[in-house]
Design an enzyme around this catalytic site. Structure first.
Site, PDB file in Angstrom:
ATOM      1  N   CYS A 152     104.750 -62.637  42.561  1.00 46.57           N
ATOM      2  CA  CYS A 152     104.994 -63.740  43.493  1.00 46.57           C
ATOM      3  C   CYS A 152     104.673 -63.222  44.878  1.00 46.57           C
ATOM      4  O   CYS A 152     105.438 -62.454  45.462  1.00 46.57           O
ATOM      5  CB  CYS A 152     106.431 -64.236  43.441  1.00 46.57           C
ATOM      6  SG  CYS A 152     106.763 -65.500  44.690  1.00 46.57           S
ATOM      7  N   CYS A 190     101.557 -70.868  47.290  1.00 44.99           N
ATOM      8  CA  CYS A 190     101.642 -69.895  46.202  1.00 44.99           C
ATOM      9  C   CYS A 190     100.692 -68.745  46.533  1.00 44.99           C
ATOM     10  O   CYS A 190      99.469 -68.920  46.534  1.00 44.99           O
ATOM     11  CB  CYS A 190     101.268 -70.546  44.870  1.00 44.99           C
ATOM     12  SG  CYS A 190     101.318 -69.385  43.479  1.00 44.99           S
TER      13      CYS A 190
HETATM   14  N1  LIG Z   1     104.968 -68.650  44.396  1.00 40.53           N
HETATM   15  C1  LIG Z   1     104.495 -67.393  43.857  1.00 40.53           C
HETATM   16  C2  LIG Z   1     103.949 -67.437  42.491  1.00 40.53           C
HETATM   17  C3  LIG Z   1     104.957 -67.663  41.440  1.00 40.53           C
HETATM   18  C4  LIG Z   1     104.288 -67.640  40.132  1.00 40.53           C
HETATM   19  C5  LIG Z   1     105.111 -68.218  39.060  1.00 40.53           C
HETATM   20  N2  LIG Z   1     105.219 -69.651  39.164  1.00 40.53           N
HETATM   21  C6  LIG Z   1     104.607 -67.789  37.691  1.00 40.53           C
HETATM   22  O1  LIG Z   1     103.612 -67.068  37.573  1.00 40.53           O
HETATM   23  O2  LIG Z   1     105.252 -68.171  36.718  1.00 40.53           O
HETATM   24  C7  LIG Z   1     103.540 -66.716  44.773  1.00 40.53           C
HETATM   25  O3  LIG Z   1     103.668 -66.877  45.986  1.00 40.53           O
HETATM   26  O4  LIG Z   1     102.680 -65.966  44.316  1.00 40.53           O
END
Ligand SMILES: N[C@H](CCC[C@H](N)C(=O)O)C(=O)O
Length: 294
Positions: A78, A230
């Site tokens: 993350c 993300c």
């Molecule tokens: N928000 C995160 C990613 C979370 C990923 C998650 N949702 C998964 O791979 O299950 C980021 O800033 O990289």
């Protein structure tokens, strides 16, 4: 009583990606999926990702992190949360602070060195992208993951069939689109997240290339839904864009919550992500949350 009852947490965000940081260094407790879901269900501690700090495992690292999605599932990466953890370890007055400013954080997917740029802006070395089908992972043995095919047919968006796939410690699919704002993420995101070509599900990105150094991105996250940003998806998008000749090896990725600068470094194949963090408030986990969660 649960060791999480009344435990202090920080509510932060990375470009609007809602992050809760819980420091369990010194404790053997491992947060269960049910406990993570209970923490997410309370508006005070609501998160897209919960970053839990544990004592370091590998020599030379500062902490081991477990990363939970809203639905209680775990992720190996993350990007936005990693920057928030770095801020917390270096600037929070209560948490124990490592002696040096450059941190190395570890997850089940590997080591993440983090360097401060300012008090609130950090660069995370997200490591090398995983490009082989079995590392992402995909169901089918694609010799080239720049273009894959999903099984899902969307009558409302039949053009969404051939994403690029990239692993950043978590699985990502990137659909190249003309207008990222045109898609109803809540309607189509879950279908693509659960497409059978992704055995561990996938984070789903809609990427609109403005120029070789600027991409507009919206993301439906595995286990969390539509988020304002993300970080790992921004990294995966830059890597896939560079592999397809759509972008250079460095670009600004504009997410609904703001900009990240991503560079896929030629010298060592590592992906560097730079962006901001913000502290919203501190809080204490309500004991009532854990009455039924084990
Ligand atoms: N928000 C995160 C990613 C979370 C990923 C998650 N949702 C998964 O791979 O299950 C980021 O800033 O990289």
């Amino acid at each position: 009583m649960s060791p999480l009852a009344n435990h202090r947490f920080l509510k932060m965000n990375g470009l609007g990606n809602e992050i809760a940081v819980l420091d369990l260094r010194g404790s053997p407790h491992v947060v269960s999926a049910a406990e993570a879901r209970a923490i997410a269900a309370d508006p005070l501690s609501r998160f897209d990702q919960l970053m839990v700090l544990h004592d370091p495992v590998s020599p030379g690292t500062d902490a081991y992190m477990r990363i939970y999605n809203t639905d209680g599932s775990e992720s190996g990466a993350c990007g936005n949360g990693t920057r928030c953890v770095a801020w917390a370890m270096l600037s929070d007055p209560v948490m124990s602070r490592p002696a040096r400013d450059t941190l190395v954080l570890e997850t089940k997917a590997g080591l993440l060195p983090v360097t401060p740029v300012t008090d609130t802006v950090f660069t995370v070395d997200m490591g090398s992208p995983r490009l082989d089908w079995n590392e992402i992972p995909l169901r089918d043995p694609y010799p080239d993951t720049r273009v894959i095919a999903t099984d899902t047919y969307l009558p409302e968006a039949p053009e969404l069939q051939n994403p690029s796939a990239v692993g950043m410690g978590n699985p990502h699919a990137i659909f190249w689109v003309k207008d990222a704002a045109a898609y109803d993420l809540a309607a189509i995101g879950p279908k693509l997240e659960h497409d059978p070509v992704f055995p561990e599900r996938a984070n789903i990105s809609f990427a609109q290339v403005e120029s070789p150094d600027h991409v507009i991105l919206r993301v439906w996250e595995r286990g969390a839904g539509a988020t304002r940003a993300c970080g790992s998806a921004a990294c995966a998008t830059l890597v896939a864009g560079a592999r397809k000749g759509l972008t250079g090896r460095k670009a600004t990725i504009t997410l609904p919550g703001g900009d990240l600068v991503i560079e896929w470094r030629e010298s060592d194949d590592h992906v560097l992500m730079t962006g901001a963090t913000e502290l919203e408030q501190e809080g204490f986990l309500s004991p009532a949350l854990f009455a039924g969660a084990a």
